[in-house]
Each structure stands twice: as structure tokens, then as C-alpha cells.
Design a protein around this motif. Structure first.
Motif: not given
Ligand SMILES: [Zn+2]
Length: 133
Positions: A12-33
């Protein structure tokens, strides 16, 4: 007791694309794959409560390989959680966007591009397409 119902969730694949943290301004390159294998390993052990040996068997990989994948995903989630980084599931949009249910044995699964249109467990050709919208 055999865990017949648990086996239904293999592939079963995940039914959505991921998670985002609250209250943090994320740069595009800051992500965990997190890839689908890692997602599956975590789900089988920590959500389905299987042992690592059972999960390795279901994923058709060796126990040491499973442990490596499992430790990798736990370390990634911990890093995302502590550092406030978004988590993105890797594995292709189509994989995440749709999945199938076998009309006979009711397992949930995804199909690889160009793969046969039948159930990976019982080979039944009566399958139903589900979409996440
Ligand atoms: Zn089936």
C-alpha cells in the motif's frame, strides 16, 4: 495466530505526499525524502506491530536489509521532527495518487508501470482502481 488481515496492507502506497511542520518557514531545499520502502518498513513495524522478521518476510527482503531500511526511516523522521523539516514521500505521483483493491482477496496494492494488471498475491484479474483526491 496468523496475521491474515495484516497481510492485506502489503504494497500500500501512502495516500498523500508528505508532512509539513507548523510555524517554520522552510526553504525549498530543506526537506527529508522518504521512499516507499522506508514508508512500508515503518508502517509494518510501528503501525502494524509486526516484528522485524515478519516485516522482512512480507517485503521479501533479508532481515539485515530490512533493519537498515527501518533504521534509516526512523532516523529521517527523528531529524524531521527535531529540526522542523518537511517530509516528502518519494516514489512517483502515480504511485501515490492511485492504488488497487483485489476483488477476490481484498489486498490493497499498487501496480508498477508496465506491470501486469492483476493481484500480486492471488493473480486475480478482477481488480478495482482507487484514487486519492
Ligand atoms: Zn487477490
Amino acid at each position: 495466530m496468523a496475521r491474515i488481515k495484516k497481510k492485506r496492507l502489503v504494497q500500500m502506497a501512502p495516500g498523500f505526499g508528505g508532512f509539513k511542520p507548523f510555524g517554520v518557514l522552510c526553504k525549498k531545499e530543506d526537506k527529508i525524502l522518504i521512499n516507499i520502502e522506508e514508508y512500508e518498513a515503518l508502517k509494518l513495524c510501528d503501525y502494524e506491530d509486526l516484528t522485524q522478521a515478519e516485516a522482512a518476510k512480507l517485503m521479501n527482503i533479508s532481515r539485515p536489509t530490512f533493519t537498515r531500511i527501518y533504521e534509516s526511516v526512523r532516523s529521517k523522521i527523528a531529524q524531521a521532527f527535531i529540526e522542523g523539516l518537511p517530509i516528502i514521500y518519494e516514489g512517483g505521483d502515480s504511485l501515490i495518487a492511485e492504488w488497487y483493491t483485489c476483488d477476490k482477496c481484498e489486498i490493497i496494492f499498487t501496480l508498477k508501470d508496465g506491470g501486469e494488471m492483476n493481484c500480486p498475491l492471488c493473480r486475480n484479474k478482477e481488480i478495482t482502481l482507487n484514487k486519492f483526491e
